[in-house]
Design a protein around this motif. Structure first.
Motif, short mmCIF file in Angstrom:
data_model
loop_
_atom_site.label_atom_id
_atom_site.label_comp_id
_atom_site.label_asym_id
_atom_site.label_seq_id
_atom_site.Cartn_x
_atom_site.Cartn_y
_atom_site.Cartn_z
N THR A 4 15.36 36.76 55.28
CA THR A 4 14.64 37.88 54.67
C THR A 4 13.25 38.00 55.28
O THR A 4 12.80 39.10 55.63
CB THR A 4 14.55 37.69 53.15
N ALA A 5 12.57 36.89 55.42
CA ALA A 5 11.23 36.89 56.04
C ALA A 5 11.31 37.35 57.49
O ALA A 5 10.47 38.14 57.96
CB ALA A 5 10.61 35.50 55.95
N GLN B 97 16.23 33.28 52.24
CA GLN B 97 14.79 33.51 52.24
C GLN B 97 14.23 33.54 53.66
O GLN B 97 13.39 34.38 54.00
CB GLN B 97 14.09 32.44 51.41
N GLN B 98 14.70 32.63 54.51
CA GLN B 98 14.24 32.59 55.89
C GLN B 98 14.63 33.87 56.64
O GLN B 98 13.80 34.45 57.35
CB GLN B 98 14.81 31.36 56.61
N ILE C 148 15.45 41.95 52.18
CA ILE C 148 16.56 41.10 51.77
C ILE C 148 17.89 41.66 52.27
O ILE C 148 18.78 40.91 52.69
CB ILE C 148 16.57 40.86 50.25
N LYS D 121 20.28 29.56 49.58
CA LYS D 121 19.14 30.37 49.14
C LYS D 121 17.99 30.25 50.13
O LYS D 121 17.31 31.24 50.41
CB LYS D 121 18.69 29.95 47.74
N VAL D 122 17.78 29.05 50.66
CA VAL D 122 16.71 28.85 51.65
C VAL D 122 16.99 29.67 52.89
O VAL D 122 16.09 30.33 53.43
CB VAL D 122 16.55 27.35 51.98
#
Length: 171
Positions: free
Chosen positions: A147-148, A144-145, A153, A140-141
């Motif tokens: 996605t940023a 998120q990384q 996403i 998940k991390v």
């Protein structure tokens, strides 16, 4: 469908024993109220709750002709209660508790128990689908990384999947 938490404690951290009231309007503006009690918390990842009031209280178990169970390993030490509740025999219990124990580490799949016929099946999804729904914290991390980094996403998951396939994704 409209879903609202109606408890005064809605802004409190989830904790074992917490009682939460819900209001759901699934169809045609019909309001349904239910209440759940939190029975187990694995913060910040998940919690388990049991509906204590509402339309699904015991209905799923008592009225289901089909049983579909995902990995039940976290309930292994207290599976006898679940076995009794679902009316499973010892063979079915052994099949359910054997799920995902000998998975091929090179492939992304999970096993699911379906009755009838009382068999374990492998479900395999694309890497992109897996990354979309993963509950593994480290994955998940990474999502998120990425996605940023990639601005959405969808683009982040696609880039992460590509990097994982090529072996260039960070550990």
């Amino acid at each position: 469908m409209k879903f609202t938490v109606g408890s005064d404690n809605a802004n409190q951290p989830v904790h074992q024993g917490m009682v939460v009231d819900f209001r759901v309007t699934p169809l045609f503006g019909i309001l349904i109220r239910w209440q759940s009690r939190i029975t187990q918390v694995d913060a910040p990842r998940s919690f388990t709750d049991i509906q204590t009031k509402g339309p699904y209280k015991q209905a799923i178990i008592n009225n289901a002709d089909c049983k579909i169970l995902l990995d039940q390993s976290k309930y292994e030490n207290r599976f006898d209660q679940l076995q009794d509740m679902l009316g499973l025999n010892d063979r079915q219990k052994a099949l359910i508790l054997s799920m995902n124990r000998a998975n091929d580490p090179k492939r992304i799949y999970k096993e699911v128990y379906i009755y009838p016929p009382g068999k374990v099946y492998r479900t395999e999804v694309s890497l992109e689908e897996y990354l979309t729904y993963t509950t593994e914290e480290s994955e998940k991390v990474k999502v998120q990384q990425y996605t940023a980094k990639y601005g959405s996403i969808k683009k982040g998951i696609q880039a992460l999947a590509d990097d994982m396939r090529s072996g260039t994704a960070p550990p």
